[in-house]
Enzyme design. Sequence first.
Site, PDB file in Angstrom:
ATOM      1  N   HIS A 198       0.763  -1.180   0.051  1.00 36.98           N
ATOM      2  CA  HIS A 198      -0.089  -0.046   0.042  1.00 36.98           C
ATOM      3  C   HIS A 198       0.787   1.339  -0.193  1.00 36.98           C
ATOM      4  O   HIS A 198       1.973   1.304   0.534  1.00 36.98           O
ATOM      5  CB  HIS A 198      -0.954   0.103   1.207  1.00 36.98           C
ATOM      6  CG  HIS A 198      -0.352  -0.286   2.609  1.00 36.98           C
ATOM      7  ND1 HIS A 198      -0.100  -1.542   2.877  1.00 36.98           N
ATOM      8  CD2 HIS A 198       0.324   0.531   3.579  1.00 36.98           C
ATOM      9  CE1 HIS A 198       0.557  -1.473   4.176  1.00 36.98           C
ATOM     10  NE2 HIS A 198       0.833  -0.286   4.507  1.00 36.98           N
ATOM     11  N   CYS A 215       1.678  -1.475  16.352  1.00 37.86           N
ATOM     12  CA  CYS A 215       2.890  -1.878  15.565  1.00 37.86           C
ATOM     13  C   CYS A 215       3.641  -0.388  15.271  1.00 37.86           C
ATOM     14  O   CYS A 215       2.881   0.562  15.287  1.00 37.86           O
ATOM     15  CB  CYS A 215       2.594  -2.592  14.448  1.00 37.86           C
ATOM     16  SG  CYS A 215       1.709  -1.998  13.194  1.00 37.86           S
TER      17      CYS A 215
END
Length: 643
Positions: A67, A182
Amino acid sequence: MKITDLLMKDGISLNVSAADQNGAIDALIELHEKVGNLNNVSAFKKAILAREEKGSTAIGMGIAVPHGKSFAVAKAGVTAITIPEGIDYKSLDGNPSKLFFMIAAPDTAADTHLEVLSKLMTLLMDQSFSAKLIEAKTPEEFLGIIDAKEAEKDKEEAAKKAAAAAPKPAPVCKKLLGVTACPTGIAHTFMAAEALELKAKEMGLSIKVEKDGSAGAKDVLTASEIAEADAIIIACDKNIDMGRFDGKQVIITSTKEAIHNPESLLKKANEGETTPYHHTGTVTKAADTGNESIGRQLYKHLMNGVSHMLPFVIGGGILIAIAFLLDDYSIDPSNFGTNTPVAAWFKTIGGAAFGFMLPILAGFIAQSIADRPGLAVGFVGGALASTGATFAAPGGNVPSAFLGALVAGFAAGYIVLFLEKICEKLPQALEGIKPVLIYPLCGILVIGVVMCAINPIVGALNAWITNILNGMGTGSIVTLGVLLGAMMATDMGGPLNKAAYVFGTAALANQNETGYMIMAAVMVGGMVPPIAIALATLIFKNKFTPAERKSGPVNFIMGLCFITEGAIPFAAADPLRVIPSLMVGSGVAGALSMVFKCTLMAPHGGIFVFPVVGNVGMYLVALLVGSAVGCLMLGLLKKKVED
């Protein structure tokens, strides 16, 4: 927004043949171009590859979701391909990837790609759904599978909201909470959350998971929910604020563990295999706990200091370079850089920025080790390394420069941890004064003693080196050139560097060819390290982090201006490989300068005093060869960067 609002039939290609990761990326980008999502194909590919450099977007279970968000995207969209035989996409679980989605979002679209990506992550956690997509025969069938699954998911979400609004029956199991996070706050954050939620539903358990994503936290845990929780699973790969969980039963793990072993974590939480968490005022990185070697932990502390120091080195170094550019060397060679008011102004500002360099390095190393209480102690230790404080009378101070600052940072952090340990037994009434009085007062006092002991050792080393240089004289001019060049690259502003520089400036007082040759060898040795670093970041890209590659080219300017300190952040990050490499390059440059009998009558200035360099053409050759050798050594010795 639905996934199928952005994924069109013409944006799907099934049973694609691709040899590797790059082939899959090209196929997905080609589909984006085909449906009119892009206005600049090459720029968008750069954005996709830049994201892959931060860490593979292959999330395991045969799935990859590359992405990118870029000005090159005309409109937000999704493309998809299947490669049934699979390719290596550097997946978390090591298995080949077969199903690929690529999300493209314009840089003006606030969170479009994140919203769609989070939806994809939740749907793809159902392995039967992914298998159906891989087996799809036509784009129409592929879209139909997604539509059906998304509708089913929306129905579940609506049921959740309705259930939340309805009166809650008496709990039949423990109340569980979770937090996932994350470093990028995109894929693994949502994958870990969905894995826990799906497995909890399958096991008949109830869990609410807070997702700390890049667009902000979603499903944030309230104070009342935390208070009522029986256990909390913290699956995080970055620092999070743990203070709100003080006293609760907590399991600390990583997103990878939550993705691949959610059942084990949920069983531990529901069956009481947890540990009471007692907050000490620190910000905890969950994934670090018990999962990393001591060496890796020390490296992370070091990089915390280096990353905060870097802006001071770059900003201050460029301003000092501008000062040299604007100054008039002929007015007073000994004060080159401050002869004119404008140059002096730039030099003063750049020097002020440089003055913060060592305290920042030590302070943020200490902060990484002991959190906020370590910051002040580390700052003071770094400042003492810079000023060279000792127990001796005034005038006996000897700076230990960046090597001393490294020692100060680690010493300060562990001093504060030790103070926290011995203060655990103090009465609860004194809890509030620990971080504002006990830790800073005692910590600064102890680091002062430590640095006053370290700096004299450095001073003795400095005197010893100077005596050796004076004893060498000019008996072996080439050997002297090698030694002086290497010393300039050893600690970059520290005692060895300063000893070589002082020896060179003292040689100028002889006003003879040998003295001028010595000064030339000293300056070329000090110019090589930043230039070698800059070259290496361009040639050996896989040996440097993305942040290092971005800041690397600035070192061309610093090296040409004889600002050796530009190499410090790189040397501090990997001293055992970077410093020897730079020493070899600088030693070669110093030796060649002597062989070519290059001379220099100015004590500073870099490229701006080249007009007064004797045999300037061969001086440039010495600089280029030394820089190339240093660059090659870096390429040979440095390890590849782990994503």
